[in-house]
Motif scaffolding. Sequence first.
Motif, PDB file in Angstrom:
ATOM      1  N   HIS A 113     137.831  57.731   3.143  1.00 34.66           N
ATOM      2  CA  HIS A 113     136.631  57.776   3.986  1.00 34.66           C
ATOM      3  C   HIS A 113     135.396  57.280   3.232  1.00 34.66           C
ATOM      4  CE1 HIS A 113     138.830  59.884   7.072  1.00 34.66           C
ATOM      5  NE2 HIS A 113     139.295  60.726   6.160  1.00 34.66           N
ATOM      6  N   GLU A 114     134.315  57.078   4.007  1.00 35.69           N
ATOM      7  CA  GLU A 114     133.044  56.722   3.375  1.00 35.69           C
ATOM      8  C   GLU A 114     132.238  57.999   3.223  1.00 35.69           C
ATOM      9  OE1 GLU A 114     130.895  53.564   5.384  1.00 35.69           O
ATOM     10  OE2 GLU A 114     132.805  52.586   5.798  1.00 35.69           O
ATOM     11  N   VAL A 115     131.798  58.276   2.011  1.00 39.29           N
ATOM     12  CA  VAL A 115     131.120  59.548   1.753  1.00 39.29           C
ATOM     13  C   VAL A 115     129.700  59.318   1.240  1.00 39.29           C
ATOM     14  CG1 VAL A 115     131.171  61.679   0.384  1.00 39.29           C
ATOM     15  CG2 VAL A 115     133.309  60.724   1.252  1.00 39.29           C
ATOM     16  N   THR A 116     128.765  59.984   1.891  1.00 31.44           N
ATOM     17  CA  THR A 116     127.393  59.985   1.380  1.00 31.44           C
ATOM     18  C   THR A 116     127.088  61.398   0.899  1.00 31.44           C
ATOM     19  OG1 THR A 116     126.731  58.312   2.978  1.00 31.44           O
ATOM     20  CG2 THR A 116     124.962  59.598   1.986  1.00 31.44           C
ATOM     21  N   VAL A 117     126.764  61.496  -0.375  1.00 32.60           N
ATOM     22  CA  VAL A 117     126.431  62.805  -0.931  1.00 32.60           C
ATOM     23  C   VAL A 117     124.911  62.948  -0.989  1.00 32.60           C
ATOM     24  CG1 VAL A 117     126.379  64.118  -3.098  1.00 32.60           C
ATOM     25  CG2 VAL A 117     128.535  63.160  -2.277  1.00 32.60           C
ATOM     26  N   VAL A 118     124.432  64.053  -0.438  1.00 32.65           N
ATOM     27  CA  VAL A 118     123.003  64.362  -0.542  1.00 32.65           C
ATOM     28  C   VAL A 118     122.885  65.628  -1.376  1.00 32.65           C
ATOM     29  CG1 VAL A 118     120.951  65.069   0.730  1.00 32.65           C
ATOM     30  CG2 VAL A 118     122.464  63.337   1.686  1.00 32.65           C
ATOM     31  N   ASP A 119     122.129  65.555  -2.444  1.00 26.49           N
ATOM     32  CA  ASP A 119     122.013  66.730  -3.315  1.00 26.49           C
ATOM     33  C   ASP A 119     120.616  66.752  -3.929  1.00 26.49           C
ATOM     34  OD1 ASP A 119     124.681  68.364  -4.783  1.00 26.49           O
ATOM     35  OD2 ASP A 119     122.611  68.799  -5.378  1.00 26.49           O
ATOM     36  N   ASN A 120     120.064  67.958  -4.072  1.00 23.76           N
ATOM     37  CA  ASN A 120     118.751  68.026  -4.750  1.00 23.76           C
ATOM     38  C   ASN A 120     118.922  68.329  -6.239  1.00 23.76           C
ATOM     39  OD1 ASN A 120     119.471  70.689  -4.758  1.00 23.76           O
ATOM     40  ND2 ASN A 120     117.774  71.411  -3.505  1.00 23.76           N
ATOM     41  N   PHE A 121     120.170  68.473  -6.674  1.00 25.10           N
ATOM     42  CA  PHE A 121     120.520  68.695  -8.078  1.00 25.10           C
ATOM     43  C   PHE A 121     119.880  69.955  -8.675  1.00 25.10           C
ATOM     44  CE2 PHE A 121     121.177  64.132  -7.424  1.00 25.10           C
ATOM     45  CZ  PHE A 121     122.532  64.084  -7.706  1.00 25.10           C
ATOM     46  N   PHE A 122     119.611  70.944  -7.825  1.00 24.09           N
ATOM     47  CA  PHE A 122     119.169  72.228  -8.387  1.00 24.09           C
ATOM     48  C   PHE A 122     120.336  72.850  -9.146  1.00 24.09           C
ATOM     49  CE2 PHE A 122     115.461  73.546  -5.373  1.00 24.09           C
ATOM     50  CZ  PHE A 122     114.786  72.398  -5.754  1.00 24.09           C
ATOM     51  N   THR A 123     121.487  72.892  -8.478  1.00 26.87           N
ATOM     52  CA  THR A 123     122.676  73.424  -9.167  1.00 26.87           C
ATOM     53  C   THR A 123     123.772  72.367  -9.246  1.00 26.87           C
ATOM     54  OG1 THR A 123     123.422  74.333  -7.067  1.00 26.87           O
ATOM     55  CG2 THR A 123     122.295  75.853  -8.547  1.00 26.87           C
ATOM     56  N   GLY A 124     123.696  71.361  -8.396  1.00 19.68           N
ATOM     57  CA  GLY A 124     124.677  70.273  -8.456  1.00 19.68           C
ATOM     58  C   GLY A 124     124.385  69.386  -9.658  1.00 19.68           C
ATOM     59  N   ARG A 125     125.398  68.604 -10.069  1.00 18.86           N
ATOM     60  CA  ARG A 125     125.207  67.732 -11.239  1.00 18.86           C
ATOM     61  C   ARG A 125     125.800  66.362 -10.974  1.00 18.86           C
ATOM     62  NH1 ARG A 125     127.484  70.220 -16.487  1.00 18.86           N
ATOM     63  NH2 ARG A 125     129.342  69.995 -15.225  1.00 18.86           N
ATOM     64  N   LYS A 126     125.092  65.355 -11.460  1.00 18.21           N
ATOM     65  CA  LYS A 126     125.582  63.992 -11.284  1.00 18.21           C
ATOM     66  C   LYS A 126     126.968  63.823 -11.922  1.00 18.21           C
ATOM     67  CE  LYS A 126     122.128  60.753 -10.718  1.00 18.21           C
ATOM     68  NZ  LYS A 126     121.048  59.968 -11.271  1.00 18.21           N
ATOM     69  N   ARG A 127     127.176  64.528 -13.029  1.00 21.87           N
ATOM     70  CA  ARG A 127     128.478  64.412 -13.724  1.00 21.87           C
ATOM     71  C   ARG A 127     129.653  64.750 -12.806  1.00 21.87           C
ATOM     72  NH1 ARG A 127     128.892  67.941 -18.574  1.00 21.87           N
ATOM     73  NH2 ARG A 127     130.965  67.055 -18.734  1.00 21.87           N
ATOM     74  N   ASN A 128     129.407  65.633 -11.821  1.00 23.63           N
ATOM     75  CA  ASN A 128     130.507  66.049 -10.937  1.00 23.63           C
ATOM     76  C   ASN A 128     131.001  64.915 -10.041  1.00 23.63           C
ATOM     77  OD1 ASN A 128     130.373  68.601 -11.996  1.00 23.63           O
ATOM     78  ND2 ASN A 128     129.222  69.485 -10.297  1.00 23.63           N
ATOM     79  N   VAL A 129     130.155  63.921  -9.810  1.00 20.91           N
ATOM     80  CA  VAL A 129     130.566  62.822  -8.911  1.00 20.91           C
ATOM     81  C   VAL A 129     130.433  61.456  -9.578  1.00 20.91           C
ATOM     82  CG1 VAL A 129     130.144  63.979  -6.694  1.00 20.91           C
ATOM     83  CG2 VAL A 129     128.251  62.839  -7.863  1.00 20.91           C
ATOM     84  N   GLU A 130     130.162  61.446 -10.889  1.00 21.85           N
ATOM     85  CA  GLU A 130     129.863  60.165 -11.547  1.00 21.85           C
ATOM     86  C   GLU A 130     131.027  59.175 -11.469  1.00 21.85           C
ATOM     87  OE1 GLU A 130     128.949  60.713 -15.657  1.00 21.85           O
ATOM     88  OE2 GLU A 130     130.926  61.526 -16.129  1.00 21.85           O
ATOM     89  N   HIS A 131     132.248  59.719 -11.331  1.00 20.69           N
ATOM     90  CA  HIS A 131     133.416  58.834 -11.285  1.00 20.69           C
ATOM     91  C   HIS A 131     133.468  58.025  -9.992  1.00 20.69           C
ATOM     92  CE1 HIS A 131     134.217  62.962 -10.077  1.00 20.69           C
ATOM     93  NE2 HIS A 131     135.056  62.490  -9.167  1.00 20.69           N
ATOM     94  N   TRP A 132     132.561  58.309  -9.029  1.00 17.98           N
ATOM     95  CA  TRP A 132     132.531  57.523  -7.790  1.00 17.98           C
ATOM     96  C   TRP A 132     131.351  56.558  -7.747  1.00 17.98           C
ATOM     97  CZ3 TRP A 132     136.964  57.503  -5.694  1.00 17.98           C
ATOM     98  CH2 TRP A 132     137.741  58.646  -5.626  1.00 17.98           C
ATOM     99  N   ILE A 133     130.428  56.712  -8.675  1.00 20.90           N
ATOM    100  CA  ILE A 133     129.206  55.900  -8.593  1.00 20.90           C
ATOM    101  C   ILE A 133     129.571  54.420  -8.699  1.00 20.90           C
ATOM    102  CG2 ILE A 133     127.029  55.334  -9.787  1.00 20.90           C
ATOM    103  CD1 ILE A 133     126.743  58.386 -10.276  1.00 20.90           C
ATOM    104  N   GLY A 134     129.069  53.649  -7.761  1.00 26.47           N
ATOM    105  CA  GLY A 134     129.377  52.211  -7.740  1.00 26.47           C
ATOM    106  C   GLY A 134     130.504  51.865  -6.788  1.00 26.47           C
ATOM    107  N   HIS A 135     131.275  52.865  -6.351  1.00 27.24           N
ATOM    108  CA  HIS A 135     132.374  52.590  -5.420  1.00 27.24           C
ATOM    109  C   HIS A 135     131.793  52.214  -4.055  1.00 27.24           C
ATOM    110  CE1 HIS A 135     135.900  53.037  -2.899  1.00 27.24           C
ATOM    111  NE2 HIS A 135     136.640  53.074  -4.003  1.00 27.24           N
TER     112      HIS A 135
END
Length: 385
Positions: A113-135
């Motif tokens: 699927h196509e996924v758009t993640v919206v996060d304010n990074f208060f508790t979320g972290r870019k590292r958790n989804v970095e393996h998808w960046i650029g896909h």
Amino acid sequence: MVSKVLLRLVSAVNRRRMKLLLGIALLAYVASVWGNFVNMRSIQENGELKIESKIEEIVEPLREKIRDLEKSFTQKYPPVKFLSEKDRKRILITGGAGFVGSHLTDKLMMDGHEVTVVDNFFTGRKRNVEHWIGHENFELINHDVVEPLYIEGLAKRVGARLLLASTSEVYGDPEVHPQTEDYWGHVNPIGPRACYDEGKRVAETMCYAYMKQEGVEVRVARIFNTFGPRMHMNDGRVVSNFILQALQGEPLTVYGSGSQTRAFQYVSDLVNGLVALMNSNVSSPVNLGNPEEHTILEFAQLIKNLVGSRSEIQFLSEAQDDPQKRKPDIRKAKLMLAWEPVVPLEEGLNKAIHYFRKELEYQANNQYIPKPKPARIKKGRTRHS
Ligand SMILES: O=c1ccn([C@@H]2O[C@H](COP(=O)(O)OP(=O)(O)O[C@H]3OC[C@@H](O)[C@H](O)[C@H]3O)[C@@H](O)[C@H]2O)c(=O)[nH]1
């Protein structure tokens, strides 16, 4: 006659002197020209060196950028299924860089699927989804949903289904055990947990009002205690606290006698349940949890053993309004979603322990060693399910 001879003698001497003087002058001139030449060369060489090092200073970061770009072009993403246009969904996940959200992101991305993640990074972290960046199927937006988000995420306009990640906390300190979906709960509306509990309860209320009023399809998952990799290290929950404490040789802090119970599900089970719920026709709330119930003390001992830790178990004062018993009744999910948890507790815990161990190493290399959150009386902390 004598004077002529004398004159010739003098002029002969002078000529020789003149020649000598001229010779010396020439030598001095050559020497000075040579000196200047040598001097200029060294100035030039010095200058060249300085320029070269300046160029190097500018070029090196560029080279690094090129290397990063090359890496990102050749980056291997986790395997993604191909879905035809008609089967491929566009999914917006708020909090998609957090613990549960990032696992849901993984599952939906891998399903094609196509996924758009919206996060304010208060508790979320870019590292958790970095393996998808650029896909090409993935997009990450840094945004706080308290502000409107002007993309097509608006469920009503595009006819999308909305999933609410609700919680077992809506049952409060339950008087019904195990908890079924038709139980209305036992929440202290002014207690320290009220903001979280009542916040989730009102979120459910609004979802159903929205469904009635606007015809938007909603799905409501009541999520019971969940654990696994990418849990926030410092959120004060029992699994993260006990694992960190055991790994760091610190006492495992049990609040109260430890006889209160919980049932813990591994995060991949939850994610499968969420997807099954989204694909189902069930619009009423559904419990998603693992019904295997343990006391918190048993849980402390189990984690201590799995880590192989010599930490002591320390009993601290009881947390106010702490639910004394909790265990989901999952008959509805079994029947309507054909779903049930499959990951055994120990297997899941070992994965979480492995993750926390690696995180501690990573943090140590980055000069930051997190401490488990000190024992706390639950004071209306803001948390996410
Ligand atoms: O260090 C600790 C932390 C917690 N505990 C105890 O362990 C139990 C579980 O506590 P947690 O904070 O992990 O989780 P809770 O059950 O209170 O809330 C949980 O419920 C459902 C989710 O929606 C919530 O987000 C989740 O945190 C409680 O009885 C708590 O008092 C300890 O004994 N020691």
